[in-house]
Motif scaffolding. Sequence first.
Motif, PDB file in Angstrom:
ATOM      1  N   ARG A   1       2.778   3.878  -5.918  1.00 26.28           N
ATOM      2  CA  ARG A   1       4.186   3.482  -6.032  1.00 26.28           C
ATOM      3  C   ARG A   1       4.338   2.020  -5.611  1.00 26.28           C
ATOM      4  O   ARG A   1       3.922   1.639  -4.518  1.00 26.28           O
ATOM      5  N   PHE A   2       4.939   1.241  -6.480  1.00 24.53           N
ATOM      6  CA  PHE A   2       5.233  -0.154  -6.176  1.00 24.53           C
ATOM      7  C   PHE A   2       6.711  -0.320  -5.863  1.00 24.53           C
ATOM      8  O   PHE A   2       7.546   0.525  -6.207  1.00 24.53           O
ATOM      9  N   GLY A   3       7.024  -1.447  -5.221  1.00 22.04           N
ATOM     10  CA  GLY A   3       8.408  -1.756  -4.899  1.00 22.04           C
ATOM     11  C   GLY A   3       8.982  -0.849  -3.836  1.00 22.04           C
ATOM     12  O   GLY A   3      10.201  -0.615  -3.804  1.00 22.04           O
ATOM     13  N   ILE A   4       8.142  -0.348  -2.952  1.00 23.07           N
ATOM     14  CA  ILE A   4       8.619   0.529  -1.885  1.00 23.07           C
ATOM     15  C   ILE A   4       7.943   0.140  -0.575  1.00 23.07           C
ATOM     16  O   ILE A   4       6.764  -0.229  -0.556  1.00 23.07           O
ATOM     17  N   SER A   5       8.695   0.190   0.499  1.00 22.11           N
ATOM     18  CA  SER A   5       8.162  -0.161   1.810  1.00 22.11           C
ATOM     19  C   SER A   5       8.437   0.956   2.795  1.00 22.11           C
ATOM     20  O   SER A   5       9.245   1.859   2.544  1.00 22.11           O
TER      21      SER A   5
ATOM     22  N   ASP B   1      -1.364   8.882  -1.099  1.00 17.73           N
ATOM     23  CA  ASP B   1      -0.224   8.096  -1.561  1.00 17.73           C
ATOM     24  C   ASP B   1      -0.544   6.630  -1.286  1.00 17.73           C
ATOM     25  O   ASP B   1      -0.879   6.257  -0.145  1.00 17.73           O
ATOM     26  N   LEU B   2      -0.451   5.791  -2.311  1.00 17.28           N
ATOM     27  CA  LEU B   2      -0.692   4.355  -2.186  1.00 17.28           C
ATOM     28  C   LEU B   2       0.610   3.631  -2.505  1.00 17.28           C
ATOM     29  O   LEU B   2       1.149   3.771  -3.601  1.00 17.28           O
ATOM     30  N   VAL B   3       1.132   2.878  -1.525  1.00 17.45           N
ATOM     31  CA  VAL B   3       2.414   2.204  -1.717  1.00 17.45           C
ATOM     32  C   VAL B   3       2.267   0.713  -1.453  1.00 17.45           C
ATOM     33  O   VAL B   3       1.409   0.287  -0.681  1.00 17.45           O
ATOM     34  N   ASP B   4       3.125  -0.067  -2.109  1.00 13.85           N
ATOM     35  CA  ASP B   4       3.113  -1.512  -1.918  1.00 13.85           C
ATOM     36  C   ASP B   4       4.528  -2.039  -2.074  1.00 13.85           C
ATOM     37  O   ASP B   4       5.260  -1.607  -2.966  1.00 13.85           O
ATOM     38  N   ILE B   5       4.886  -2.983  -1.208  1.00 15.23           N
ATOM     39  CA  ILE B   5       6.226  -3.544  -1.234  1.00 15.23           C
ATOM     40  C   ILE B   5       6.456  -4.419  -2.461  1.00 15.23           C
ATOM     41  O   ILE B   5       7.590  -4.593  -2.908  1.00 15.23           O
TER      42      ILE B   5
ATOM     43  N   THR C   1       8.949   7.253   7.180  1.00 17.30           N
ATOM     44  CA  THR C   1      10.179   7.123   6.401  1.00 17.30           C
ATOM     45  C   THR C   1      10.067   5.886   5.526  1.00 17.30           C
ATOM     46  O   THR C   1       9.651   4.815   5.989  1.00 17.30           O
ATOM     47  N   PHE C   2      10.444   6.047   4.251  1.00 17.94           N
ATOM     48  CA  PHE C   2      10.374   4.950   3.299  1.00 17.94           C
ATOM     49  C   PHE C   2      11.754   4.345   3.081  1.00 17.94           C
ATOM     50  O   PHE C   2      12.783   4.953   3.386  1.00 17.94           O
ATOM     51  N   ALA C   3      11.758   3.145   2.524  1.00 12.86           N
ATOM     52  CA  ALA C   3      13.011   2.405   2.360  1.00 12.86           C
ATOM     53  C   ALA C   3      13.985   3.106   1.424  1.00 12.86           C
ATOM     54  O   ALA C   3      15.200   2.875   1.503  1.00 12.86           O
TER      55      ALA C   3
END
Length: 376
Positions: free
Chosen positions: A127-131, A31-35, A145-147
């Motif tokens: 996933r973008f827009g997630i912290s 899983d690759l996430v970016d705020i 836990t994600f936002a």
Amino acid sequence: MSAVRNVLVIGAGAAGTAAAILLAEGGVSVDLVDIKPDTGALGSGITLQGNALRVLRRLGVWEQVRAQGYGFDTLGLRAPDPNGTLVAELPDHRTGGPDLPATVGMYRPALARVLLDRAAAAGATVRFGISCTELEQDDTGVDVTFADGSTGRYDLIVGADGVRSWTRRRLGIDLDTTGVGMGIWRTFTARPASVTRTDLFYGGPCYIAGYCPTGEDSLYAYLVEDAQDRSTLSPQESLGVMRDLSTAYHGPWDDIRPLLTDPSRVNYTRFESHVLPAPWHRGRAVLIGDAAHTCPPTLAQGAAQALEDAAVLAELLLAADRLDDPLWQAFTDRRYVRAKTVVDASLQLTRWLLDRERGDVPGLMARIAHLVSEPA
């Protein structure tokens, strides 16, 4: 069997996306996430040295980078005189090997798009827009836990979330990031025919005035000055400052200056630096890229070192069958001294400029080129 089965990568910059690609290709669930909301990062161009290109080839994106960027093999030094006189044309080191250019300039968001598309094709979930809001470790995994209220459990967290890394702070690591006394104006615009490589002007009202072609029809140009508060300037005023500073520089700068017309393309940042003492991991979380080390771009090695972090980490994780001290020691042995040496050399160049000292710049550059010519 890999040391990990599922990994969360926090931060979709060069380091994080490269790690995601290599791990996903190796059969790891990633899983690759970016705020940030998307890939349109503030910025202009990026300079990719040969050792960065070596990793990009390993990631399977070299042909796209070559097609969308602009490669060259020499570095020009020019005088801040009325003619922009070419003082020296230096053959640049092909640190990625003889079959790769010494340097490629590229539009930064274009590189981000190429890497993210490759990560998705390799099987990573992006996933973008997630912290992240919580991170709790135990002996067998990490609960996150994600936002948006969702949760996940992972074998490993890779914090590739930049200079002001949330992951680093959440792990309780206190690291001083300090300004080095310089700020840089950057812009992205069309490429005049007179610009076919990076030229650097030392002296005049700025410490460095330079440019780098980023494609057949584009370049980014930059001016390095004493660090100061430029935050109150409007976009139009910022454009005016950059144009005014550039009037001291000639040669190809005289072709670039009339093209500096778009205020939205201008940005200003201050040079900062830090190096996290080894080790860069805490339990089942590890920091790479700017989260672990960052430096002024005087050697244009920031992206290269971030990509090397990702490549070495993925190689070790895929070759081992468990996360243990030998794996982390191998990561430290291959990355810490190398990255710190690059940071220290970048800071030395900065100090020479600030002190108006004529240091052995060619010698220092040659030493770093020799170092990074060997694969990490």
